[in-house]
Design a protein around this motif. Structure first.
Motif, short mmCIF file in Angstrom:
data_model
loop_
_atom_site.label_atom_id
_atom_site.label_comp_id
_atom_site.label_asym_id
_atom_site.label_seq_id
_atom_site.Cartn_x
_atom_site.Cartn_y
_atom_site.Cartn_z
N GLY A 108 -18.66 16.74 -1.48
CA GLY A 108 -17.29 16.41 -1.81
C GLY A 108 -16.95 14.97 -1.49
O GLY A 108 -17.69 14.28 -0.78
N SER A 109 -15.82 14.53 -2.03
CA SER A 109 -15.40 13.14 -1.87
C SER A 109 -13.89 13.05 -1.96
O SER A 109 -13.24 13.85 -2.64
N GLU A 110 -13.34 12.05 -1.28
CA GLU A 110 -11.91 11.79 -1.37
C GLU A 110 -11.64 10.34 -1.02
O GLU A 110 -12.29 9.77 -0.13
N SER A 111 -10.68 9.75 -1.71
CA SER A 111 -10.21 8.41 -1.37
C SER A 111 -8.73 8.33 -1.70
O SER A 111 -8.33 7.93 -2.79
N MET A 112 -7.91 8.71 -0.71
CA MET A 112 -6.45 8.72 -0.89
C MET A 112 -5.76 7.66 -0.04
O MET A 112 -4.54 7.64 0.06
N LEU A 113 -6.54 6.78 0.59
CA LEU A 113 -5.94 5.79 1.48
C LEU A 113 -5.45 4.58 0.69
O LEU A 113 -5.97 3.47 0.79
N CYS A 114 -4.42 4.83 -0.09
CA CYS A 114 -3.69 3.78 -0.79
C CYS A 114 -2.21 4.05 -0.57
O CYS A 114 -1.84 5.11 -0.04
N PHE A 115 -1.35 3.13 -0.96
CA PHE A 115 0.07 3.26 -0.64
C PHE A 115 0.65 4.60 -1.11
O PHE A 115 1.28 5.32 -0.33
N GLY A 116 0.43 4.95 -2.36
CA GLY A 116 1.00 6.19 -2.90
C GLY A 116 0.43 7.43 -2.23
O GLY A 116 1.15 8.39 -1.95
N GLY A 117 -0.89 7.42 -1.96
CA GLY A 117 -1.52 8.58 -1.33
C GLY A 117 -1.00 8.83 0.06
O GLY A 117 -0.73 9.98 0.45
N ILE A 118 -0.82 7.77 0.84
CA ILE A 118 -0.32 7.93 2.20
C ILE A 118 1.17 8.26 2.20
O ILE A 118 1.63 9.10 2.99
N LYS A 119 1.93 7.63 1.33
CA LYS A 119 3.37 7.89 1.26
C LYS A 119 3.63 9.37 0.93
O LYS A 119 4.56 9.98 1.49
N ALA A 120 2.82 9.95 0.08
CA ALA A 120 2.98 11.38 -0.24
C ALA A 120 2.75 12.25 0.99
O ALA A 120 3.51 13.19 1.27
N TRP A 121 1.71 11.94 1.76
CA TRP A 121 1.43 12.72 2.97
C TRP A 121 2.49 12.50 4.04
O TRP A 121 2.77 13.41 4.83
N GLU A 122 3.05 11.30 4.10
CA GLU A 122 4.13 11.07 5.05
C GLU A 122 5.27 12.07 4.88
O GLU A 122 5.88 12.50 5.86
N GLY A 123 5.54 12.43 3.64
CA GLY A 123 6.64 13.33 3.35
C GLY A 123 6.49 14.70 3.99
O GLY A 123 7.48 15.39 4.23
N LEU A 124 5.25 15.10 4.30
CA LEU A 124 5.01 16.41 4.91
C LEU A 124 5.33 16.43 6.41
O LEU A 124 5.43 17.50 7.01
N ARG A 125 5.41 15.26 7.01
CA ARG A 125 5.71 15.13 8.44
C ARG A 125 4.68 15.86 9.31
O ARG A 125 5.03 16.51 10.31
N VAL A 126 3.42 15.73 8.93
CA VAL A 126 2.34 16.32 9.73
C VAL A 126 1.37 15.24 10.22
O VAL A 126 0.31 15.56 10.77
N MET A 127 1.72 13.97 10.04
CA MET A 127 0.80 12.88 10.31
C MET A 127 1.06 12.26 11.69
O MET A 127 2.20 12.11 12.12
N SER A 128 -0.02 11.87 12.35
CA SER A 128 0.08 11.18 13.62
C SER A 128 0.13 9.67 13.39
O SER A 128 -0.54 9.15 12.49
N LYS A 129 0.88 8.99 14.23
CA LYS A 129 0.97 7.53 14.15
C LYS A 129 -0.02 6.83 15.07
O LYS A 129 -0.15 5.61 15.01
#
Length: 403
Positions: A188-209
């Motif tokens: 498997g593979s994934e590359s979501m570390l771009c502005f839109g990909g991270i901004k979407a995950w931010e909305g879930l409020r499950v991310m650590s700073k």
């Protein structure tokens, strides 16, 4: 039913650009999570990730290829090159018809989506490149591997959020075990570390700073990562006849659905998948020495997973080692199970258990041996790899030492 073995492995992730470097990082308990280097980082609340650094696609692909390859495809092709090279297989002849590709990704070409939304909405252009669709589609990486290596058997992509890789590898296992194929390229593979990909995950409020601390009472969320891992699954007799090096044997797989909540995990669903993998492998709970946990660093996942393990393993749970390497490389979403399978192979081959780093304080609801902070030497003969996804989709793989 055929026996299925792994004869090749390849990876690129935040820890290293190959398997050797990744396993060294696991042994050292090295952290690959750090400040992101992406466009518009200052507009993000979450500014850390398990990013692949020193990545230069021009070193691996020509200009015509880069036009067609999103970053997730680039990562996959690099990992596949390492895995197939190690396997020693050549697919130019009839074997190409008996070999396929099954890969996992949650979102496919997110970088391509992000770049082209900017082109249209921010820059006001009315046209995008004609290859945008074939570049961003989830099956792009699988298709390019099939074309690169002449793989003409069953080829497709599985997209089941964070369980995508385990589901993909489970399907590849079934195809070889049933005799449908002699070999499969999978992972498997994934590359979501771009502005839109991270901004979407931010909305879930499950991310650590600040960090990923699975199972620690002080944990405060998950951290995204990126990369790929690819394996060659092969029929045992075929591998043995040609004298191939066998990394591990795949002996069981199970998948379940919670049928409950779109984001909250279920102890019962996870437990059924774990127990199902043991049954499929013909293993008893006491045969398992190590579990590579899903272990995201969120309270809901960690406590649910520990409860499911305790439920299935009973008294043996106290003697199990369970760790989450997401603490080192981040959560690769659809690619995470593939990278984590490397820790399972290392446990079986090298007798080294990858640690859960960042561990600070025990959580009474995660009262298992989580191999805190420092890798451990231990002899194990059978292991499990867990993956539990949004949507209530669970997939567990069982490996053992080859006999």
């Amino acid at each position: 039913m055929k026996r299925v073995v792994i004869t090749g492995a390849g990876t690129i992730n935040a820890l290293a650009h190959d398997v050797k470097g990744t396993l060294a990082a696991f042994r050292e308990g090295r952290c690959g999570i750090g400040p992101l280097e992406i466009r518009d980082r200052d507009r993000l609340s979450i500014q850390i990730g398990g990013q692949v650094h020193n990545w230069n696609p021009d070193s691996h692909f020509n200009r015509q290829q880069i036009v067609l390859y999103d970053k997730f495809t680039q990562f996959t092709l690099l990992a596949a090159k390492e895995a197939i090279g190690q396997s020693g297989l050549n697919f130019d002849g009839h074997l190409g018809y008996d070999t396929g590709v099954v890969l996992g990704t949650a979102a496919g070409g997110v970088n391509t989506w992000d770049e082209n939304y900017r082109t249209v909405y921010e820059e006001g252009k009315n046209r995008v490149h004609p290859f945008v669709v074939p570049k961003l589609m989830n099956n792009a990486a699988a298709s390019h591997i099939s074309m690169e290596y002449n793989l003409k058997g069953p080829s497709f992509t599985v997209s089941t959020a964070c369980a995508s890789s385990n589901h993909a590898m489970g399907q590849a296992f079934h195809m070889v075990r049933s005799g449908m194929c002699r070999a499969m390229v999978t992972g498997g593979s994934e590359s979501m570390l771009c502005f839109g990909g991270i901004k979407a995950w931010e909305g879930l409020r499950v991310m650590s700073k600040d960090a990923c601390r699975p199972f620690s009472l002080t944990r405060n969320g998950m951290v995204q990562g990126e990369g790929a891992a690819v394996f060659v699954f092969e029929e045992y007799e075929h591998a043995a006849r040609r004298g191939a090096e066998i990394l591990a044997e795949v002996v069981g797989f199970a998948m379940t659905s919670d049928a409950g909540d779109i984001v909250m995990p279920s102890q019962q669903g996870a437990a059924r998948a774990i127990a199902g993998a043991l049954r499929d492998a013909g293993l008893n709970p006491e045969d398992i020495g190590y579990i590579n946990a899903h272990g995201t660093g969120t309270a809901a996942n960690d406590r649910t997973e520990c409860a499911a393990v305790a439920d299935v393993f009973g008294h043996h749970a106290d003697r199990l080692m369970i760790s989450s390497t997401k603490s080192m490389h981040g959560h690769l979403i659809g690619g995470t199970g593939a990278v984590e399978l490397l820790a399972c192979i290392m446990a079986l081959r090298d007798g080294v258990i990858a640690p859960t780093i960042g561990y600070e304080e025990p959580d009474p609801e995660c009262a298992l041996d989580v191999v805190p902070n420092v890798a451990r030497e231990a002899r194990v003969t059978a292991v499990l790899s867990n993956a539990f996804a949004f949507g209530g989709l669970n997939a567990v793989i069982a490996l053992r030492q080859p006999r």
